[in-house]
Design a protein around this motif. Structure first.
Motif, PDB file in Angstrom:
ATOM      1  N   TRP A   1       0.917  -1.680   0.231  1.00  0.00           N
ATOM      2  CA  TRP A   1       0.156  -0.155  -0.194  1.00  0.00           C
ATOM      3  C   TRP A   1       0.842   1.168   0.004  1.00  0.00           C
ATOM      4  N   GLY A   2       2.298   1.262   0.615  1.00  0.00           N
ATOM      5  CA  GLY A   2       3.093   2.311   0.283  1.00  0.00           C
ATOM      6  C   GLY A   2       2.922   3.135   1.496  1.00  0.00           C
ATOM      7  N   GLU A   3       2.402   2.865   2.279  1.00  0.00           N
ATOM      8  CA  GLU A   3       2.867   3.096   3.923  1.00  0.00           C
ATOM      9  C   GLU A   3       2.807   2.232   4.842  1.00  0.00           C
ATOM     10  N   TRP A   4       3.197   3.379   5.897  1.00  0.00           N
ATOM     11  CA  TRP A   4       3.207   2.027   6.628  1.00  0.00           C
ATOM     12  C   TRP A   4       1.698   2.220   7.724  1.00  0.00           C
ATOM     13  N   PRO A   5       1.621   0.581   8.643  1.00  0.00           N
ATOM     14  CA  PRO A   5       0.408   0.990   9.388  1.00  0.00           C
ATOM     15  C   PRO A   5       1.347   0.970  10.729  1.00  0.00           C
ATOM     16  N   MET A   6      -0.133   0.705  11.846  1.00  0.00           N
ATOM     17  CA  MET A   6       0.882   0.937  13.167  1.00  0.00           C
ATOM     18  C   MET A   6       1.459   1.701  14.101  1.00  0.00           C
ATOM     19  N   THR A   7       1.544   2.883  13.266  1.00  0.00           N
ATOM     20  CA  THR A   7       2.872   4.162  13.243  1.00  0.00           C
ATOM     21  C   THR A   7       2.945   4.086  14.875  1.00  0.00           C
ATOM     22  N   GLY A   8       1.412   4.789  15.201  1.00  0.00           N
ATOM     23  CA  GLY A   8       2.043   5.168  16.607  1.00  0.00           C
ATOM     24  C   GLY A   8       2.358   4.145  17.821  1.00  0.00           C
ATOM     25  N   TRP A   9       2.299   2.435  17.607  1.00  0.00           N
ATOM     26  CA  TRP A   9       3.371   2.484  17.804  1.00  0.00           C
ATOM     27  C   TRP A   9       4.149   2.424  17.476  1.00  0.00           C
ATOM     28  N   LEU A  10       4.785   2.108  16.337  1.00  0.00           N
ATOM     29  CA  LEU A  10       6.007   1.909  16.260  1.00  0.00           C
ATOM     30  C   LEU A  10       6.309   2.975  16.946  1.00  0.00           C
ATOM     31  N   GLU A  11       6.542   4.653  16.556  1.00  0.00           N
ATOM     32  CA  GLU A  11       7.183   5.845  17.133  1.00  0.00           C
ATOM     33  C   GLU A  11       6.766   5.903  18.904  1.00  0.00           C
ATOM     34  N   SER A  12       6.399   4.550  19.233  1.00  0.00           N
ATOM     35  CA  SER A  12       6.792   4.255  20.841  1.00  0.00           C
ATOM     36  C   SER A  12       7.778   3.726  20.892  1.00  0.00           C
ATOM     37  N   PHE A  13       7.875   2.647  19.684  1.00  0.00           N
ATOM     38  CA  PHE A  13       8.727   1.757  19.483  1.00  0.00           C
ATOM     39  C   PHE A  13      10.605   2.469  20.198  1.00  0.00           C
ATOM     40  N   ALA A  14      10.696   3.878  18.693  1.00  0.00           N
ATOM     41  CA  ALA A  14      11.186   4.693  18.256  1.00  0.00           C
ATOM     42  C   ALA A  14      11.213   5.006  19.808  1.00  0.00           C
ATOM     43  N   ASP A  15      10.562   6.062  20.639  1.00  0.00           N
ATOM     44  CA  ASP A  15      11.194   6.736  21.197  1.00  0.00           C
ATOM     45  C   ASP A  15      11.962   5.832  22.541  1.00  0.00           C
ATOM     46  N   ALA A  16      11.569   4.888  22.320  1.00  0.00           N
ATOM     47  CA  ALA A  16      12.277   3.880  23.666  1.00  0.00           C
ATOM     48  C   ALA A  16      13.300   3.006  22.975  1.00  0.00           C
ATOM     49  N   GLY A  17      13.822   3.481  21.747  1.00  0.00           N
ATOM     50  CA  GLY A  17      14.926   3.141  21.356  1.00  0.00           C
ATOM     51  C   GLY A  17      14.849   1.508  21.098  1.00  0.00           C
ATOM     52  N   ALA A  18      13.863   0.701  20.476  1.00  0.00           N
ATOM     53  CA  ALA A  18      14.301   0.242  20.083  1.00  0.00           C
ATOM     54  C   ALA A  18      14.203   0.108  18.716  1.00  0.00           C
ATOM     55  N   VAL A  19      13.152   1.275  17.892  1.00  0.00           N
ATOM     56  CA  VAL A  19      13.165   0.388  16.209  1.00  0.00           C
ATOM     57  C   VAL A  19      14.072   2.051  16.392  1.00  0.00           C
ATOM     58  N   ARG A  20      13.959   1.339  14.734  1.00  0.00           N
ATOM     59  CA  ARG A  20      14.609   3.055  14.221  1.00  0.00           C
ATOM     60  C   ARG A  20      13.548   3.301  12.569  1.00  0.00           C
ATOM     61  N   ARG A  21      13.560   4.471  12.308  1.00  0.00           N
ATOM     62  CA  ARG A  21      13.522   4.971  10.427  1.00  0.00           C
ATOM     63  C   ARG A  21      14.397   5.273   9.920  1.00  0.00           C
ATOM     64  N   GLU A  22      14.240   4.378   8.197  1.00  0.00           N
ATOM     65  CA  GLU A  22      15.655   4.479   7.849  1.00  0.00           C
ATOM     66  C   GLU A  22      14.241   4.705   6.106  1.00  0.00           C
ATOM     67  N   VAL A  23      15.386   4.446   5.627  1.00  0.00           N
ATOM     68  CA  VAL A  23      14.751   4.813   3.801  1.00  0.00           C
ATOM     69  C   VAL A  23      14.035   3.780   3.458  1.00  0.00           C
ATOM     70  N   SER A  24      14.310   3.028   3.908  1.00  0.00           N
ATOM     71  CA  SER A  24      13.128   1.711   3.327  1.00  0.00           C
ATOM     72  C   SER A  24      12.032   1.309   4.107  1.00  0.00           C
ATOM     73  N   GLY A  25      12.516   2.077   5.735  1.00  0.00           N
ATOM     74  CA  GLY A  25      11.163   1.651   6.405  1.00  0.00           C
ATOM     75  C   GLY A  25      11.336   1.286   8.052  1.00  0.00           C
ATOM     76  N   TRP A  26      10.653   1.013   9.054  1.00  0.00           N
ATOM     77  CA  TRP A  26      11.252   1.168   9.983  1.00  0.00           C
ATOM     78  C   TRP A  26      11.859  -0.547  10.254  1.00  0.00           C
ATOM     79  N   VAL A  27      13.127  -0.226  11.469  1.00  0.00           N
ATOM     80  CA  VAL A  27      14.006  -1.549  11.687  1.00  0.00           C
ATOM     81  C   VAL A  27      14.415  -1.339  12.974  1.00  0.00           C
ATOM     82  N   ARG A  28      14.653  -2.831  13.682  1.00  0.00           N
ATOM     83  CA  ARG A  28      15.134  -2.768  14.748  1.00  0.00           C
ATOM     84  C   ARG A  28      16.189  -1.454  15.130  1.00  0.00           C
ATOM     85  N   ALA A  29      16.613  -1.282  15.645  1.00  0.00           N
ATOM     86  CA  ALA A  29      17.745   0.050  16.338  1.00  0.00           C
ATOM     87  C   ALA A  29      18.974  -0.941  16.601  1.00  0.00           C
TER      88      ALA A  29
END
Length: 269
Positions: A241-269
């Protein structure tokens, strides 16, 4: 079209939700013209359950096959002659009028996917019909029309589709194509299904009075136990679909340092 007489209530269950499911099955036991179909998704064998049909869809190595289980339940219901499919998660109890309201809504909108309001019950809440009615407080994230009303969803509301309580006719199920079985484990398959409905111009209707009641159980927010599922299923969704779902959770994971956003999408930090 007359209101459907033969209804299948389809539930997915694994070991940790058996007692929730038993309360749900008790609430639907007296309904006329209702077949209760349980799709067992655990790795172990299902216990004895007071349902007319019990199917098994074993998990994949990555996790529970929720999409495949819903598809299997729908296929069994249609093969058995159901005129209306009602999907209800194992931890949800139907309100006293849920089946009747979905039946009436299907009479009015047979080409639509139908969604009733959901109330999240507190710990220790009673589950008698009177207690459920008194506890009714639909989740504010979604439209909840008055009890005898229907409202057609507008396009921006399609992502508010939740699979924990919805109904549709077999013909509409076939038009939808069912759930994408590439999704394994937790997350993403609901929103993917909603986007398919939107793409195929299948109407979505909010059904007042078709109340479901989510029984309390411990959860975490964000759902840390599902982090890898969310990354894997989110990437599948993004490729489609060209976009990510569940972005609220992904941003919470990112705030905790568990994931990060790259050009290709979200990955584990």
């Amino acid at each position: 079209m007359s209101a459907p007489d033969r209804v299948a209530v389809i539930s997915l269950c694994s070991t940790e939700r058996v007692e929730h499911l038993r309360r749900q099955l008790a609430a639907t036991a007296a309904g006329p013209g209702i077949e209760r179909i349980v799709v067992w998704i655990g790795a172990d064998a299902p216990p004895p359950l007071p349902a007319e049909t019990v199917l098994t869809v074993p998990p994949a190595p990555e996790g529970l096959r929720l999409a495949a289980a819903r598809n299997a339940g729908a296929e069994a219901a249609i093969a058995g002659g159901a005129e209306l499919l009602i999907f209800l998660d194992a931890d949800c109890i139907p309100g006293p009028r849920l089946v009747a309201r979905y039946r009436r809504a299907a009479d009015s909108a047979p080409d639509a996917v139908l969604c009733g309001p959901v109330t999240y019950l507190p710990p220790g809440a009673g589950v008698s019909a009177d207690e459920l009615t008194a506890a009714t407080a639909p989740h504010p994230a979604r439209p909840a029309p008055d009890d005898d009303d229907l409202r057609r969803a507008i396009v921006p509301e399609y992502p508010l589709f939740w699979s924990l309580s919805f109904a549709l006719t077999p013909a509409t199920w076939e038009r939808s194509g069912g759930f994408d079985e590439a999704y394994v484990g937790y997350g993403g398959e609901d929103t993917d299904f909603a986007f398919r409905l939107r793409e195929r111009r299948i109407p979505l209707w909010w059904v007042g009075g078709a109340h479901a009641y989510h029984q309390h159980h411990p959860t975490s927010s964000p759902p840390w136990q599902h982090l890898d599922d969310i990354l894997r299923n989110g990437a599948i969704f993004a490729r489609t679909w060209g976009e990510w779902p569940m972005t609220g959770w992904l941003e919470s994971f990112a705030d905790a340092g568990a994931v990060r956003r790259e050009v290709s999408g979200w990955v584990r930090a």
